[in-house]
Design an enzyme around this catalytic site. Structure first.
Site, short mmCIF file in Angstrom:
data_model
loop_
_atom_site.label_atom_id
_atom_site.label_comp_id
_atom_site.label_asym_id
_atom_site.label_seq_id
_atom_site.Cartn_x
_atom_site.Cartn_y
_atom_site.Cartn_z
N ARG A 1 -7.71 -1.06 -2.05
CA ARG A 1 -8.48 -0.18 -2.78
C ARG A 1 -8.02 -0.01 -4.24
NH1 ARG A 1 -9.73 4.62 -2.04
NH2 ARG A 1 -12.04 4.34 -2.72
N TYR B 1 -10.34 -1.25 -7.05
CA TYR B 1 -10.92 -0.05 -7.71
C TYR B 1 -10.06 0.77 -8.71
CZ TYR B 1 -13.73 -1.15 -3.69
OH TYR B 1 -14.26 -1.70 -2.48
N CYS C 1 2.90 -11.43 -4.65
CA CYS C 1 3.32 -11.99 -6.02
C CYS C 1 2.25 -11.99 -7.13
CB CYS C 1 3.56 -13.47 -5.94
SG CYS C 1 5.18 -13.48 -5.09
#
Ligand code: LLP
Length: 421
Positions: A316, A320, A345
């Site tokens: 998340r 977002y 990475c």
């Protein structure tokens, strides 16, 4: 309210100290609290009790947390399921959810998924297009069955949430525009194999204000009246999910009680059976992601706290820019300002920059909070890190409810063709 709290200086899930789970199962691991899930289910049920005709159906949005044990807890609370794939449908059935309490949403249901829904005798298909409605009717007729269905409409309302989780604006892919609903109803309700009996909508997720929901519901109320005026029988309305949860201190989403009151007020004269599809508000605060600090690295400004969870485990923040509370499992009261990052990475693997948080050093345990919804379910194996484990706590006991799938097991499913050898 949740059941993750400090006891004698150690963060517990209900009565289980989190270090015990870390020792048993390793980290990173999602930890869910049964009591919290049950409490949220009860509060939501009580809030919408009495809305609509008869008892409403609460269909948990399986996408938010599809773990079988979590679904079982909610099934025992009388919940059904909102599913969006054959896989989710199989999970809901495996958790013992009654087929008639299962609603199938989604814009891209395949013919095989329509067939699976029909053979499973699910309660309702939420049709998202004329094309899907025609296909569903044809498939059902071929099987000698009648599909129970609602038409998902797109009310063109801005839910005021993150763009990627808004679903009710005209240019989103979901539902049929209101202006075309009447025409779609006229065509689809005449088809054999389909009993088009209602309307559905879902305008977005993590809503922090009831106003867009109320605006959208009012449009649905008008549509129901118009459809009835045109001779259609409307017995069901599915109001979707979307209620937000507090991710940050001080964030104050509408309570389920306020939501329930608004729904009762707006739908008072609809004379339909209502369905709700809550996900986040049930599961969000019922889970944390437990992680261990690998090391703390000096930065140009703030130090980097490198934890063993990463964007593949909790996507998340990377997807977002979402905020998740972050705290030590054994806080000693001292604080630091840090960049909290995972080992993957790419710079996207950053949970927070310049965050004021509990002081942490290498080896300490910490949690990302409010991770019970859209957490484990969005995990991937990026950087060949394997799939994160999940644990359910109940009082003073805990159980692994999803094994960690390590990188080796994933590699075992891959093949090098002979002609490359
Ligand atoms: N019903 C339908 C048709 C949905 O599409 C959704 C969520 C729900 C119900 C449940 O909404 P909730 O009550 O959980 O807000 N991955 C994103 C969230 C995507 C939500 C998609 N649809 C995130 O992590 O924020």
């Amino acid at each position: 309210m949740d059941h993750f709290a400090l006891k004698d200086g150690v963060l517990h899930a209900e009565n289980v100290p989190l270090p015990r789970i870390a020792e048993d199962v390793g980290t990173p691991v999602y930890v869910y609290s049964r009591a919290t899930l049950e409490r949220h289910a009860r509060v939501f049920s009580e809030s919408v009790a009495g809305a609509g005709k008869g008892e409403p159906l609460i269909a948990f949005a399986v996408k938010s947390n599809p773990n079988l044990a979590v679904l079982k807890v909610l099934q025992q609370q009388g919940f059904g399921a909102d599913v969006v794939s054959g896989g989710e449908l199989r999970r809901a059935l495996a958790a013992g959810m009654a087929p008639e309490k299962i609603v199938f949403s989604g814009v891209g249901k395949t013919r095989a998924e329509l067939q699976l829904g029909l053979t499973s005798r699910i309660g309702q298909f939420n049709i998202e297009s004329l094309e899907e409605g025609r296909e569903l009717a044809e498939v059902a007729r071929g099987m000698g069955l009648t599909a129970q269905a609602a038409l998902r409409i797109n009310p063109d309302v801005d839910a005021g949430t993150h763009d990627k989780i808004s679903t009710g604006k005209a240019d989103n892919k979901f539902g049929i525009p209101l202006v075309r609903a009447r025409e779609a109803f006229d065509e689809l309700s005449a088809l054999d194999g389909l009993n088009l009996r209602g309307v559905a909508l879902h305008i977005g997720s993590q809503l922090l204000d009831l106003t867009p929901l109320e605006t959208a519901f009012a449009k649905v109320g008008q549509l129901v009246a118009d459809l009835r005026g045109a001779g259609h029988t409307i017995t069901h309305v599915d109001l979707g999910g979307g209620l937000g949860v507090p991710y940050r201190e001080g964030e104050n989403p509408p309570s389920p009680a306020a939501y329930g009151e608004m729904v009762k007020r707006v739908t008072a004269d609809w004379d339909v059976i209502l369905t709700f599809e809550p996900g986040r508000v049930i599961a969000g605060n019922a889970g944390v992601l437990l992680t261990r600090v690998v090391r703390v690295k000096r930065g140009v400004r703030d130090p980097f706290v490198i934890v063993d969870a990463a964007m593949n485990d909790l996507a998340r923040p990377a997807l977002y820019g979402a905020y998740h509370g972050f705290s030590s499992v054994t806080p000693d009261g001292s604080q630091m300002t840090a960049n909290i990052v995972g080992p993957i990475c790419e710079t996207g693997d950053t949970f927070a920059m310049g965050r004021d948080c509990d002081a942490l050093s290498a080896g300490d345990l910490a949690v990302f909070r409010t991770a019970g919804a859209y957490g484990a379910t969005m995990a991937s194996s990026y950087n060949s890190r394997g799939f994160v484990a999940e644990v359910l706590v109940d009082g003073d006991r805990h159980a692994v409810v999803a094994d960690r799938i390590d990188a080796g097991a994933i590699m075992d499913a891959e093949r090098v063709p002979e002609w490359l050898e």
